[in-house]
Design a protein around this motif. Structure first.
Motif, PDB file in Angstrom:
ATOM      1  N   VAL A 421       0.827  -1.204   0.000  1.00 39.10           N
ATOM      2  CA  VAL A 421       0.000   0.000   0.000  1.00 39.10           C
ATOM      3  C   VAL A 421       0.861   1.252   0.000  1.00 39.10           C
ATOM      4  O   VAL A 421       0.597   2.224  -0.718  1.00 39.10           O
ATOM      5  CB  VAL A 421      -0.966  -0.017   1.204  1.00 39.10           C
ATOM      6  CG1 VAL A 421      -1.753   1.294   1.275  1.00 39.10           C
ATOM      7  CG2 VAL A 421      -1.901  -1.205   1.131  1.00 39.10           C
ATOM      8  N   SER A 422       1.889   1.250   0.817  1.00 37.43           N
ATOM      9  CA  SER A 422       2.745   2.439   0.926  1.00 37.43           C
ATOM     10  C   SER A 422       3.499   2.695  -0.368  1.00 37.43           C
ATOM     11  O   SER A 422       3.634   3.846  -0.812  1.00 37.43           O
ATOM     12  CB  SER A 422       3.729   2.285   2.091  1.00 37.43           C
ATOM     13  OG  SER A 422       3.062   2.186   3.323  1.00 37.43           O
ATOM     14  N   THR A 423       4.010   1.653  -1.007  1.00 41.50           N
ATOM     15  CA  THR A 423       4.730   1.829  -2.273  1.00 41.50           C
ATOM     16  C   THR A 423       3.799   2.377  -3.344  1.00 41.50           C
ATOM     17  O   THR A 423       4.172   3.280  -4.111  1.00 41.50           O
ATOM     18  CB  THR A 423       5.336   0.497  -2.738  1.00 41.50           C
ATOM     19  OG1 THR A 423       6.202  -0.007  -1.716  1.00 41.50           O
ATOM     20  CG2 THR A 423       6.141   0.674  -4.015  1.00 41.50           C
ATOM     21  N   ALA A 424       2.560   1.857  -3.393  1.00 40.26           N
ATOM     22  CA  ALA A 424       1.596   2.372  -4.360  1.00 40.26           C
ATOM     23  C   ALA A 424       1.312   3.844  -4.119  1.00 40.26           C
ATOM     24  O   ALA A 424       1.156   4.638  -5.053  1.00 40.26           O
ATOM     25  CB  ALA A 424       0.310   1.556  -4.295  1.00 40.26           C
ATOM     26  N   LEU A 447      12.447   3.811  -8.094  1.00 42.42           N
ATOM     27  CA  LEU A 447      11.854   2.960  -7.050  1.00 42.42           C
ATOM     28  C   LEU A 447      11.955   1.489  -7.444  1.00 42.42           C
ATOM     29  O   LEU A 447      12.212   0.620  -6.597  1.00 42.42           O
ATOM     30  CB  LEU A 447      10.401   3.358  -6.823  1.00 42.42           C
ATOM     31  CG  LEU A 447      10.173   4.756  -6.213  1.00 42.42           C
ATOM     32  CD1 LEU A 447       8.688   5.083  -6.186  1.00 42.42           C
ATOM     33  CD2 LEU A 447      10.757   4.835  -4.803  1.00 42.42           C
ATOM     34  N   LYS A 448      11.755   1.180  -8.727  1.00 42.52           N
ATOM     35  CA  LYS A 448      11.889  -0.201  -9.183  1.00 42.52           C
ATOM     36  C   LYS A 448      13.318  -0.705  -8.971  1.00 42.52           C
ATOM     37  O   LYS A 448      13.532  -1.859  -8.583  1.00 42.52           O
ATOM     38  CB  LYS A 448      11.505  -0.308 -10.662  1.00 42.52           C
ATOM     39  CG  LYS A 448      10.012  -0.184 -10.920  1.00 42.52           C
ATOM     40  CD  LYS A 448       9.709  -0.165 -12.406  1.00 42.52           C
ATOM     41  CE  LYS A 448      10.049  -1.493 -13.047  1.00 42.52           C
ATOM     42  NZ  LYS A 448       9.184  -2.595 -12.558  1.00 42.52           N
ATOM     43  N   GLU A 460       8.881  -1.387   0.789  1.00 46.18           N
ATOM     44  CA  GLU A 460       7.581  -1.063   1.371  1.00 46.18           C
ATOM     45  C   GLU A 460       7.760  -0.397   2.736  1.00 46.18           C
ATOM     46  O   GLU A 460       7.082   0.597   3.049  1.00 46.18           O
ATOM     47  CB  GLU A 460       6.741  -2.345   1.507  1.00 46.18           C
ATOM     48  CG  GLU A 460       5.421  -2.182   2.232  1.00 46.18           C
ATOM     49  CD  GLU A 460       4.430  -1.321   1.460  1.00 46.18           C
ATOM     50  OE1 GLU A 460       3.424  -0.898   2.051  1.00 46.18           O
ATOM     51  OE2 GLU A 460       4.669  -1.041   0.266  1.00 46.18           O
ATOM     52  N   ALA A 461       8.693  -0.916   3.550  1.00 43.09           N
ATOM     53  CA  ALA A 461       8.944  -0.311   4.862  1.00 43.09           C
ATOM     54  C   ALA A 461       9.486   1.107   4.719  1.00 43.09           C
ATOM     55  O   ALA A 461       9.109   2.019   5.469  1.00 43.09           O
ATOM     56  CB  ALA A 461       9.916  -1.183   5.653  1.00 43.09           C
ATOM     57  N   ARG A 465       7.779   4.713   5.990  1.00 42.39           N
ATOM     58  CA  ARG A 465       8.460   5.724   6.800  1.00 42.39           C
ATOM     59  C   ARG A 465       8.475   7.076   6.074  1.00 42.39           C
ATOM     60  O   ARG A 465       8.301   8.128   6.698  1.00 42.39           O
ATOM     61  CB  ARG A 465       9.890   5.267   7.087  1.00 42.39           C
ATOM     62  CG  ARG A 465      10.583   6.080   8.176  1.00 42.39           C
ATOM     63  CD  ARG A 465      11.949   5.510   8.511  1.00 42.39           C
ATOM     64  NE  ARG A 465      12.511   6.169   9.673  1.00 42.39           N
ATOM     65  CZ  ARG A 465      12.327   5.791  10.934  1.00 42.39           C
ATOM     66  NH1 ARG A 465      11.571   4.724  11.193  1.00 42.39           N
ATOM     67  NH2 ARG A 465      12.885   6.453  11.927  1.00 42.39           N
ATOM     68  N   ALA A 466       8.661   7.059   4.720  1.00 44.69           N
ATOM     69  CA  ALA A 466       8.666   8.308   3.960  1.00 44.69           C
ATOM     70  C   ALA A 466       7.304   8.994   4.030  1.00 44.69           C
ATOM     71  O   ALA A 466       7.218  10.229   4.137  1.00 44.69           O
ATOM     72  CB  ALA A 466       9.050   8.026   2.512  1.00 44.69           C
TER      73      ALA A 466
END
Length: 513
Positions: A421-424, A447-448, A460-461, A465-466
Motif C-alpha cells: 500500500v505504501s509503495t503504491a 523505485l523499481k 515497502e517499509a 516511513r517516507a
C-alpha cells in the motif's frame, strides 16, 4: 649585354608574342625554347625602357639593344637607390611583387638599378631585419595568438589571496599591430574570449588565425593535421576564418607573436611591475593605456609605426566582423531517457518523444540549452540552474501521454500495489505531483531499482516511513534504505519516558490546581 643576332631575334620574337599575340610567359618559353623567367625578363626590360611592339619594329638591333640595355652610369649619390624599407612594406599588399615594384622604380629613373641588382639588394636589406621580420606577410592574412610567459599578481581585496593573471597577446602579420589583455586562466573560455576581444579591437577578421597546439583549443594535436575542438571550430566558422595551428615546439611558425610577447613584457608588464591590482578589469584598463603607446612607437628600420602600418595595410584588408558577437558554447552528449528528457547539470530538458533511447548533442551557452540530433536542432530551452526540475515543451510530449505503452501511469501504480500500500501511494504521489505524469517516470523507475537492490519488503517499509515524515520522494526513500532507517521501530510507537527524579525544585501536577 647581348652580342649576337640570335639573342636579339629571341628578344624581338618574345616582344611580338607577348605584346602583339598576347601569349603568356609559359607559352612563349615553350615556343622559343627558353625559360619563362627569361621571357619575363625581356618583357620587363622593354616596359622599363618604354618600348612597345610598334617601337621595337622601327628600331635596328643596335638601337633596340641600346634602349633595353642602358650602360651603367656612375652613382655618386645614394638618392638613386630605392627605399627598401618602403619596398618591404609594399610587398605585404596583396598581389604586389618584387618585379612590379622594380618596374615602377625604374620607369622614370635613368640611373635605376637593373632588376637583378634590385632583387639582390632587397634580399640583403630583408636579411638585415630582425629574424622574426624576414617573412613577408600579406595584409589581412594572418593573426598570431599566444600567451606570455610572465603573469601579473591579482590581490583579492577581501581575503588577501593572490592569483596569477595570464597575459594574452595577438599580432597581425603585415603591420605587427598588437593587442593584449589579461585573463584569469588559460582555459578554452579564456582563449576564445580573448580572441573575440582581439578581433573587436582590430575591427575585422583575418583569413587565418595561428594559435599554439594547446589542449584548450586543439582536440587532437598533430604535427601535420591538428584538429581543433568543437568550440574553437565553431568560433572560426562564426567569424569566417581558418585555423592554422603552429607545429609543436616550432616557435618559428609564429615569430610575429613571439616578438610581440617580448615587447608586451618589456613595454607593458615591466612598467606595471610596481603596481598592485585588485581586479581583472583594473589590470586590463592599465594594459589598454600602455598598449596604445606600444602601437605608436616608431619602427627602427621600417617607416611609421604599428598603428600607421595597420591603417595602411591590415585594416583595409580585414573582413568585416559579423553582426552578432560569438557566444562561447559547451558541447555534451546526452542520452534521451524514457521520459523524453535529457539531463544537464541536474536539470531536465525535453526533446521530441520520438528520440527516446537515442543520443543527442547538447550545445550550452550562458542563456540557452540547444539539442541537436543528426546535426539538426530539435529543441531549445532557457538554461536553468534549478536542480531536479524539468523544462518541458508541450509539443515534445506524446499524444495523451500514452506513447510509451510499456510504462504508463496505470502500470506503474499497479506495480507499486503489488509491493504494498505504501509503495503504491509513493508511486501515485510521483505521478500526481508533476506538471505531466511522464515526468514522474524517472522517479518510479528509480523505485523499481531500489526494489531490486534492497528487496520489495524493505522498499515497502521505507515508503511507509517516507509517508510518515511527509516526504514521499524518491530521494527520501533512497536515503532511508541507504541508512537502514526502514529497520528501525515505527515512528508512531509511543515511547515510555522514565519518571523524573524527586527534587525540591520539581513542582509536580498539584502545583497547578
Amino acid at each position: 649585354m647581348p652580342t649576337n643576332r640570335i639573342t636579339m631575334r629571341r628578344i624581338r620574337e618574345t616582344l611580338r608574342l607577348h605584346l602583339q599575340a598576347g601569349l603568356s610567359y609559359n607559352e612563349i618559353g615553350r615556343a622559343l625554347k627558353i625559360s619563362k623567367s627569361v621571357a619575363g625578363k625581356y618583357v620587363s626590360l622593354a616596359r622599363a625602357a618604354g618600348v612597345d611592339w610598334d617601337a621595337a619594329q622601327s628600331l635596328t638591333d643596335e638601337e633596340l639593344e641600346a634602349r633595353l640595355y642602358r650602360p651603367a652610369l656612375p652613382r655618386s649619390s645614394h638618392q638613386l637607390a630605392p627605399d627598401f624599407a618602403l619596398v618591404h612594406q609594399e610587398l605585404k599588399r596583396p598581389g604586389v611583387t618584387v618585379q612590379l615594384l622594380w618596374e615602377e622604380y625604374a620607369r622614370s629613373n635613368a640611373q635605376a638599378y637593373k632588376y637583378t641588382s634590385f632583387s639582390v639588394k632587397y634580399r640583403q636589406f630583408a636579411q638585415s631585419l630582425k629574424r622574426s621580420m624576414r617573412q613577408v606577410h600579406v595584409a589581412g592574412e594572418k593573426l598570431f595568438v599566444d600567451y606570455a610567459g610572465q603573469t601579473v599578481p591579482l590581490i583579492d581585496a577581501v581575503t588577501g589571496e593572490i592569483t596569477a593573471a595570464q597575459i594574452f597577446v595577438a599580432t597581425l602579420g603585415a603591420s605587427n599591430y598588437t593587442y593584449a589583455c589579461a585573463t584569469e586562466r588559460q582555459t578554452t573560455a579564456d582563449w576564445i574570449g580573448a580572441q573575440v576581444r582581439a578581433l573587436e579591437f582590430f575591427g575585422g577578421v583575418p583569413r587565418l588565425i595561428v594559435p599554439d597546439q594547446t589542449r584548450a583549443l586543439i582536440k587532437y594535436p598533430d604535427r601535420y593535421d591538428p584538429e581543433p575542438n568543437r568550440s574553437y571550430d565553431e568560433f572560426a566558422t562564426h567569424y569566417g576564418c581558418a585555423l592554422l595551428a603552429a607545429r609543436p615546439a616550432h616557435p618559428r611558425d609564429k615569430p610575429k607573436v613571439e616578438g610581440s610577447v617580448l615587447l608586451v613584457e618589456r613595454w607593458i608588464l615591466a612598467r606595471l611591475r610596481n603596481r598592485r591590482f585588485f581586479s581583472l578589469g583594473e589590470l586590463n584598463r592599465a594594459i589598454a593605456e600602455l598598449l596604445a603607446d606600444l602601437n605608436q612607437r616608431p619602427f627602427k628600420k621600417l617607416p611609421g609605426c604599428r598603428a600607421s602600418a595597420f591603417k595602411e595595410l591590415d585594416a583595409p584588408a580585414l573582413k568585416p566582423l559579423p553582426a552578432r558577437r560569438y557566444e562561447l558554447s559547451r558541447w555534451k552528449s546526452a542520452k534521451v531517457n524514457i521520459d523524453y528528457h535529457v539531463e544537464f547539470d541536474g536539470h531536465y530538458y525535453s526533446v521530441p518523444h520520438a528520440l527516446v533511447g537515442t543520443v543527442v548533442e547538447l550545445r550550452v551557452t550562458d542563456a540557452l540549452v540547444e539539442c541537436f540530433a543528426a546535426h539538426q536542432r530539435v529543441a531549445c530551452h532557457a538554461l536553468s540552474h534549478k536542480r531536479g526540475a524539468h523544462s518541458t515543451t508541450a509539443e515534445h510530449m506524446p499524444a495523451s501521454h500514452r506513447a510509451h505503452l510499456e510504462w504508463t501511469p496505470g502500470k506503474l501504480i499497479a506495480w507499486g500495489a503489488r509491493i504494498g500500500v505504501s509503495t503504491a501511494a509513493v508511486v501515485t504521489w510521483q505521478l500526481e505531483h508533476r506538471p505531466h505524469p511522464e515526468q514522474g517516470y524517472r522517479a518510479c523507475l528509480g523505485l523499481k531499482r531500489l526494489a531490486r537492490q534492497y528487496s520489495p519488503e524493505r522498499l515497502e517499509a521505507a515508503c511507509t516511513r517516507a509517508l510518515a515524515i511527509r516526504s514521499p520522494t524518491y530521494r527520501s526513500v533512497a536515503s532511508i534504505l541507504k541508512n537502514g532507517l526502514d529497520r528501525q521501530p515505527s515512528l508512531f510507537t509511543p515511547a515510555t519516558a522514565p519518571p523524573l527524579p524527586a527534587h525540591e525544585n520539581v513542582r509536580g501536577p498539584d502545583y497547578y490546581h
